[in-house]
Write a protein that holds these residues in place. Structure first.
Motif, PDB file in Angstrom:
ATOM      1  N   LEU A   1     -73.819  11.144   2.987  1.00 19.18           N
ATOM      2  CA  LEU A   1     -74.148   9.909   3.692  1.00 19.18           C
ATOM      3  C   LEU A   1     -74.752  10.212   5.061  1.00 19.18           C
ATOM      4  O   LEU A   1     -75.688   9.544   5.492  1.00 19.18           O
ATOM      5  CB  LEU A   1     -72.908   9.030   3.835  1.00 19.18           C
ATOM      6  CG  LEU A   1     -73.132   7.664   4.464  1.00 19.18           C
ATOM      7  CD1 LEU A   1     -74.160   6.853   3.689  1.00 19.18           C
ATOM      8  CD2 LEU A   1     -71.817   6.902   4.543  1.00 19.18           C
TER       9      LEU A   1
ATOM     10  N   ARG B   1     -78.307   8.940   6.118  1.00 21.55           N
ATOM     11  CA  ARG B   1     -78.426   8.126   7.328  1.00 21.55           C
ATOM     12  C   ARG B   1     -79.471   8.695   8.272  1.00 21.55           C
ATOM     13  O   ARG B   1     -80.214   7.969   8.923  1.00 21.55           O
ATOM     14  CB  ARG B   1     -77.092   8.010   8.052  1.00 21.55           C
ATOM     15  CG  ARG B   1     -77.171   7.007   9.218  1.00 21.55           C
ATOM     16  CD  ARG B   1     -76.045   7.167  10.197  1.00 21.55           C
ATOM     17  NE  ARG B   1     -76.070   8.387  10.949  1.00 21.55           N
ATOM     18  CZ  ARG B   1     -76.771   8.592  12.079  1.00 21.55           C
ATOM     19  NH1 ARG B   1     -77.521   7.650  12.564  1.00 21.55           N
ATOM     20  NH2 ARG B   1     -76.721   9.744  12.709  1.00 21.55           N
TER      21      ARG B   1
ATOM     22  N   ILE C   1     -82.189   6.111   9.357  1.00 21.63           N
ATOM     23  CA  ILE C   1     -82.224   5.607  10.737  1.00 21.63           C
ATOM     24  C   ILE C   1     -83.659   5.585  11.264  1.00 21.63           C
ATOM     25  O   ILE C   1     -84.060   4.634  11.935  1.00 21.63           O
ATOM     26  CB  ILE C   1     -81.290   6.417  11.657  1.00 21.63           C
ATOM     27  CG1 ILE C   1     -81.105   5.687  12.974  1.00 21.63           C
ATOM     28  CG2 ILE C   1     -81.801   7.803  11.901  1.00 21.63           C
ATOM     29  CD1 ILE C   1     -80.037   6.294  13.862  1.00 21.63           C
TER      30      ILE C   1
ATOM     31  N   GLN D   1     -80.091   0.526  14.605  1.00 22.66           N
ATOM     32  CA  GLN D   1     -79.794   1.889  14.184  1.00 22.66           C
ATOM     33  C   GLN D   1     -78.543   1.846  13.313  1.00 22.66           C
ATOM     34  O   GLN D   1     -77.628   1.075  13.594  1.00 22.66           O
ATOM     35  CB  GLN D   1     -79.501   2.799  15.376  1.00 22.66           C
ATOM     36  CG  GLN D   1     -80.662   3.102  16.254  1.00 22.66           C
ATOM     37  CD  GLN D   1     -80.257   4.038  17.378  1.00 22.66           C
ATOM     38  OE1 GLN D   1     -79.156   4.587  17.391  1.00 22.66           O
ATOM     39  NE2 GLN D   1     -81.142   4.229  18.319  1.00 22.66           N
ATOM     40  N   LEU D   2     -78.514   2.682  12.295  1.00 22.07           N
ATOM     41  CA  LEU D   2     -77.323   2.789  11.454  1.00 22.07           C
ATOM     42  C   LEU D   2     -76.365   3.786  12.070  1.00 22.07           C
ATOM     43  O   LEU D   2     -76.778   4.842  12.547  1.00 22.07           O
ATOM     44  CB  LEU D   2     -77.710   3.244  10.044  1.00 22.07           C
ATOM     45  CG  LEU D   2     -78.561   2.271   9.252  1.00 22.07           C
ATOM     46  CD1 LEU D   2     -79.030   2.921   7.951  1.00 22.07           C
ATOM     47  CD2 LEU D   2     -77.775   1.013   8.943  1.00 22.07           C
ATOM     48  N   ARG D   3     -75.097   3.463  12.072  1.00 24.49           N
ATOM     49  CA  ARG D   3     -74.046   4.332  12.615  1.00 24.49           C
ATOM     50  C   ARG D   3     -72.983   4.551  11.555  1.00 24.49           C
ATOM     51  O   ARG D   3     -72.590   3.619  10.867  1.00 24.49           O
ATOM     52  CB  ARG D   3     -73.388   3.690  13.845  1.00 24.49           C
ATOM     53  CG  ARG D   3     -74.309   3.414  14.988  1.00 24.49           C
ATOM     54  CD  ARG D   3     -74.764   4.699  15.598  1.00 24.49           C
ATOM     55  NE  ARG D   3     -75.725   4.413  16.646  1.00 24.49           N
ATOM     56  CZ  ARG D   3     -75.867   5.147  17.712  1.00 24.49           C
ATOM     57  NH1 ARG D   3     -75.132   6.206  17.882  1.00 24.49           N
ATOM     58  NH2 ARG D   3     -76.766   4.826  18.608  1.00 24.49           N
ATOM     59  N   LEU D   4     -72.513   5.779  11.426  1.00 21.54           N
ATOM     60  CA  LEU D   4     -71.385   6.084  10.554  1.00 21.54           C
ATOM     61  C   LEU D   4     -70.100   5.796  11.306  1.00 21.54           C
ATOM     62  O   LEU D   4     -70.003   6.038  12.505  1.00 21.54           O
ATOM     63  CB  LEU D   4     -71.401   7.551  10.133  1.00 21.54           C
ATOM     64  CG  LEU D   4     -72.585   8.002   9.293  1.00 21.54           C
ATOM     65  CD1 LEU D   4     -72.494   9.498   9.027  1.00 21.54           C
ATOM     66  CD2 LEU D   4     -72.650   7.238   7.997  1.00 21.54           C
TER      67      LEU D   4
ATOM     68  N   LEU E   1     -70.437   2.112   7.406  1.00 19.85           N
ATOM     69  CA  LEU E   1     -71.684   1.990   8.158  1.00 19.85           C
ATOM     70  C   LEU E   1     -71.618   0.745   9.028  1.00 19.85           C
ATOM     71  O   LEU E   1     -71.105  -0.287   8.615  1.00 19.85           O
ATOM     72  CB  LEU E   1     -72.887   1.851   7.215  1.00 19.85           C
ATOM     73  CG  LEU E   1     -73.375   3.097   6.515  1.00 19.85           C
ATOM     74  CD1 LEU E   1     -74.454   2.735   5.502  1.00 19.85           C
ATOM     75  CD2 LEU E   1     -73.919   4.094   7.504  1.00 19.85           C
TER      76      LEU E   1
ATOM     77  N   LEU F   1     -81.974   2.485   3.670  1.00 16.01           N
ATOM     78  CA  LEU F   1     -81.010   3.354   3.002  1.00 16.01           C
ATOM     79  C   LEU F   1     -81.555   3.869   1.674  1.00 16.01           C
ATOM     80  O   LEU F   1     -81.390   5.047   1.338  1.00 16.01           O
ATOM     81  CB  LEU F   1     -79.681   2.626   2.787  1.00 16.01           C
ATOM     82  CG  LEU F   1     -78.818   2.481   4.037  1.00 16.01           C
ATOM     83  CD1 LEU F   1     -77.680   1.497   3.774  1.00 16.01           C
ATOM     84  CD2 LEU F   1     -78.271   3.838   4.463  1.00 16.01           C
TER      85      LEU F   1
END
Length: 84
Positions: free
Chosen positions: A10, A14, A18, A30-33, A48, A76
């Protein structure tokens, strides 16, 4: 062990997603884990969230509008394609 491997995949996905999401949203999202799990602790480390550059807040993906959700999903999916 399996959760750790999925988390590593992942993170790689990501990384690609991103860049695509930032381009699609002109740098807004922005995508964040996260370490938060979805239901219980079974999904810990696989969460996410979205960082909104306009407000500076992180929020749930479910809080995005329909079009924004589509962009995040597309980013994604393209991130998966980039990683394969």
């Amino acid at each position: 062990m399996q959760r750790w491997v999925l988390s590593a995949y992942l993170a790689e996905i990501r990384g690609s997603a991103i860049q695509r999401l930032e381009l699609m949203t002109s740098g807004r999202y922005q995508l964040r884990l996260t370490d938060e799990g979805g239901r219980g602790s079974r999904n810990a480390g696989l969460g996410l969230r979205v960082l909104d550059a306009y407000t500076g807040d992180q929020r749930e993906i479910s809080s995005l509008s329909g079009g924004e959700t589509f962009q995040a999903s597309l980013a994604l999916a393209l991130g998966v394609a980039d990683s394969v």
